[in-house]
Design an enzyme around this catalytic site. Structure first.
Site: not given
Ligand code: ADP
Ligand code: ADP
Ligand code: ZN
Length: 217
Positions: A88, A171, A160
């Site tokens: 990432r 995010r 989640r």
């Protein structure tokens, strides 16, 4: 078959990784799943990772690089593996290259799954996961037969903690700033296969398989 699935949160990496893992009989290595397991167990790594995950930031590179290095040495990776959600950052990608080089291996394909932001938001807010077997669902796009219950194993479906509207926006920003540069990184290495991630789950799977076969998409 050593693959990376690259894409923003909600792009369908986990969904496609599970299908490909079954088809090729190779493991899905999801750093998100491994980290969530550590948080649940309250291991020292999980305790450290939780704050980053809850706020939608990245867990420090050395932590995730350590996880993946260890996982790649397991015998089930001998025929190949699918990295889902790793690397990432450029630092993680460099570390992966070195680690695989030391093992006499290399990444063969990087599948970049592209989905627009509005669709990502809809996907993430409706995402549900089975607590027992990990199968993914979506409240509207891929619902279970019985509300709140996994079709495969009868397990309970949960949302989640980080799939809230507030965390999700962070995010998506983190993806743009820290992960999207990997598209150029792997483009330079001619490993990148770009796949449009909208359409049915089956259509996307077919496009990925074509991309892997032809080496171009
Ligand atoms: P998604 O499926 O929505 O892309 P993941 O399950 O892959 O999300 O990741 C959830 C969270 O776990 C991330 O927001 C981040 O905090 C942490 N995480 C997972 N993979 C990595 C990684 N490779 N590097 C840093 N943090 C990670
Ligand atoms: P990622 O691992 O990239 O974060 P997931 O595979 O968990 O993404 O998918 C995010 C959500 O979108 C899940 O609820 C999943 O059921 C749903 N989803 C996956 N693929 C598709 C698709 N092609 N069309 C509509 N919804 C999808
Ligand atoms: Zn289940």
């Amino acid at each position: 078959m050593n693959l990376i699935l690259l894409g923003p949160p909600g792009a369908g990496k986990g969904t496609q990784a599970k299908i490909l893992a079954k088809k090729f009989d190779i493991p899905q290595i999801s750093t998100g799943d491994i980290l969530r397991g550590a948080v649940k167990e309250q291991s020292p790594m999980g305790i450290k990772a939780k704050g980053y995950m809850d706020s939608g930031s990245l867990v420090p590179d050395e932590v995730v690089v350590g996880i993946v290095k260890e996982r790649l040495t397991k015998p089930d990776c001998s025929k190949g593996f699918i990295l889902d959600g790793f690397p990432r950052t450029v630092i993680q990608a460099d570390a992966l290259k070195l680690t695989l080089g030391d093992m006499g291996k290399a990444i063969e394909h990087v599948i970049s799954i592209v989905v627009d932001k509005e669709e990502l938001l809809a996907r993430i807010t409706g995402r549900r996961t089975c607590r027992s077997c990990g199968k993914g669902y979506h409240l509207s796009f891929d619902p279970p037969k019985k509300v709140g219950v996994c079709d495969e194993c009868g397990g309970e479906l949960f949302q989640r903690d980080d799939d809230s509207e507030a965390t999700m926006r962070n995010r998506l920003d983190v993806y743009e700033k820290q992960t999207a540069p990997l598209i150029d990184y792997y483009g330079h290495d001619s490993l990148l296969r770009t796949i449009i991630g909208t359409g049915s789950i089956d259509e996307i799977k077919q496009n990925i398989l074509t991309g892997i076969k032809d080496g171009t998409v």
